[in-house]
Design a protein around this motif. Structure first.
Motif, PDB file in Angstrom:
ATOM      1  N   ARG A 132      43.862  26.608  43.472  1.00  0.00           N
ATOM      2  CA  ARG A 132      42.913  27.014  42.537  1.00  0.00           C
ATOM      3  C   ARG A 132      42.173  25.680  42.027  1.00  0.00           C
ATOM      4  O   ARG A 132      40.880  25.695  41.916  1.00  0.00           O
ATOM      5  CB  ARG A 132      43.353  27.739  41.451  1.00  0.00           C
ATOM      6  CG  ARG A 132      42.330  28.396  40.348  1.00  0.00           C
ATOM      7  CD  ARG A 132      43.256  28.569  39.018  1.00  0.00           C
ATOM      8  NE  ARG A 132      42.475  28.973  38.000  1.00  0.00           N
ATOM      9  CZ  ARG A 132      41.954  30.371  38.208  1.00  0.00           C
ATOM     10  NH1 ARG A 132      42.494  31.303  38.817  1.00  0.00           N
ATOM     11  NH2 ARG A 132      41.194  30.499  36.955  1.00  0.00           N
TER      12      ARG A 132
ATOM     13  N   GLU B 199      41.186  34.897  43.353  1.00  0.00           N
ATOM     14  CA  GLU B 199      42.926  35.268  43.203  1.00  0.00           C
ATOM     15  C   GLU B 199      42.979  36.420  44.372  1.00  0.00           C
ATOM     16  O   GLU B 199      44.346  36.536  44.415  1.00  0.00           O
ATOM     17  CB  GLU B 199      42.412  36.141  41.674  1.00  0.00           C
ATOM     18  CG  GLU B 199      42.074  35.130  40.580  1.00  0.00           C
ATOM     19  CD  GLU B 199      43.300  33.830  40.430  1.00  0.00           C
ATOM     20  OE1 GLU B 199      44.418  34.173  40.847  1.00  0.00           O
ATOM     21  OE2 GLU B 199      42.847  32.818  39.667  1.00  0.00           O
ATOM     22  N   GLU B 200      42.159  37.251  44.414  1.00  0.00           N
ATOM     23  CA  GLU B 200      42.286  38.372  45.285  1.00  0.00           C
ATOM     24  C   GLU B 200      42.979  37.816  46.809  1.00  0.00           C
ATOM     25  O   GLU B 200      43.851  38.530  47.041  1.00  0.00           O
ATOM     26  CB  GLU B 200      41.168  39.066  45.421  1.00  0.00           C
ATOM     27  CG  GLU B 200      41.434  40.588  46.142  1.00  0.00           C
ATOM     28  CD  GLU B 200      42.233  41.474  45.393  1.00  0.00           C
ATOM     29  OE1 GLU B 200      42.208  41.323  43.948  1.00  0.00           O
ATOM     30  OE2 GLU B 200      42.930  42.458  45.855  1.00  0.00           O
TER      31      GLU B 200
ATOM     32  N   ALA C   7      46.179  36.797  46.360  1.00  0.00           N
ATOM     33  CA  ALA C   7      47.145  37.798  46.041  1.00  0.00           C
ATOM     34  C   ALA C   7      47.682  38.486  47.579  1.00  0.00           C
ATOM     35  O   ALA C   7      48.763  39.124  47.429  1.00  0.00           O
ATOM     36  CB  ALA C   7      46.709  38.692  44.968  1.00  0.00           C
TER      37      ALA C   7
END
Lengths: 174, 174
Positions: free
Chosen positions: B7, B30-31, B34
């Motif tokens: 990040r 994020e997606e 994840a």
DNA sequence: CCTCTTGTTGAGATCTGATCTCAAGAAGCT
DNA sequence: AGCTTCTTGAGATCAGATCTCAACAAGAGG
């Protein structure tokens, strides 16, 4: 050279399957075996029209699939977008180097890699039917071209002396 | 786990380039981190909408390209048609086995193949930037499924005991 | 905190490669 | 030659990906 054998195989395969032998199929066969390598459906279509062979797009696509199905041609994505077709040389496995600078495609043969792939499949209980290995990058010529393009200016540019050089790779002027 | 480092790298990369840090970019980041692996843009879009994250298709495509450009994601055609994306694990090269029966994708690592590729590039004066190696075929489970599907009938079919069995591979019922 | 500039977003249009539709045509059996 | 059935061609259609452009907002400056 002699694609007589392949031609025979194709005709036989068609008949065995109950498929018909049409002028279009023969023409397409001739065309793809006349080409040296790696041609896409659209080019093939153009090239046939240029030779005054009457054939439609749909027929080209359909019959390319047929050639692939009978094992005489191979279908692969080498660049990015389109499928490229090549006629198959009996029993000779090869892979590709693709230059992102000039688009050139170079074939190479590596029994070592083939053997390792076999081992990997065995280890995973995987039963392979085909594979694709392509390495993208810059060929000799394009590396040089890039280097030349970077040296000469020699003037006080903002001097991006570190990263940032990858952009220029993709579209050098003709 | 901790994608804090990635990040950070992403944010830094954006700023260095003069790109802006937007909610959409963060959400996409994020997606994709994840997700476990190999997801295409459309799935990503759905999955984000399912989580009530507002983002448009164009933005997903644009920013996936951005993630690829900055080295945090990889874009590959694994099946046939769509591009699949995966987030990059630092320094870990892997390749793929793709099952044409069930679509499953298995990763494998082979330093041996990597080394041979290096040799080949050297031998051709080729300067590689990326590669794709995927082996298509049937996984364990699908081989068994196919074999079972062939045994039971046991009745007097025209018995094509020689070639011709390749057709059934592609579409076994669910 | 407000303003201004400029990169970014979203909805839908557009592009591209590939496949499908269906009436007209022809291969090949008899 | 006649008949059946597969194949062809022109254009419609599909799917994935990209582009357009007006509205929006990040971030620098005041």
């Amino acid at each position: 050279m002699s694609d007589a054998r392949e031609r025979q195989k194709f005709l036989q395969w068609l008949r065995d399957r109950g498929h018909r032998v049409t002028a279009e199929r023969l023409a397409l066969f001739e065309e793809i075996f006349a080409q040296h390598r790696h041609i896409d459906a659209e080019e093939l279509l153009d090239s046939m029209k240029a030779r005054a062979l009457k054939i439609s797009r749909a027929t080209v696509y359909r019959n390319l699939d047929l050639l692939v199905e009978c094992g005489l041609a191979r279908k692969q994505r080498l660049g990015q977008n389109r499928f490229l077709y090549e006629h198959v040389h009996p029993g000779q496995r090869h892979d590709h180097l693709v230059c992102t600078g000039c688009g050139r495609v170079v074939e190479f043969v590596s029994p070592g890699i083939a053997a390792l792939q076999g081992e990997i499949c065995r280890a995973h209980g995987f039963s392979p039917t085909s594979h694709t290995l392509q390495i993208s990058g810059l060929c000799n010529a394009c590396v040089q071209k890039r280097d030349e393009a970077q040296r000469p200016p020699e003037r006080a540019l903002p001097s991006p002396a570190h990263v940032e050089t990858a952009r220029t790779l993709s579209g050098p002027p003709p």
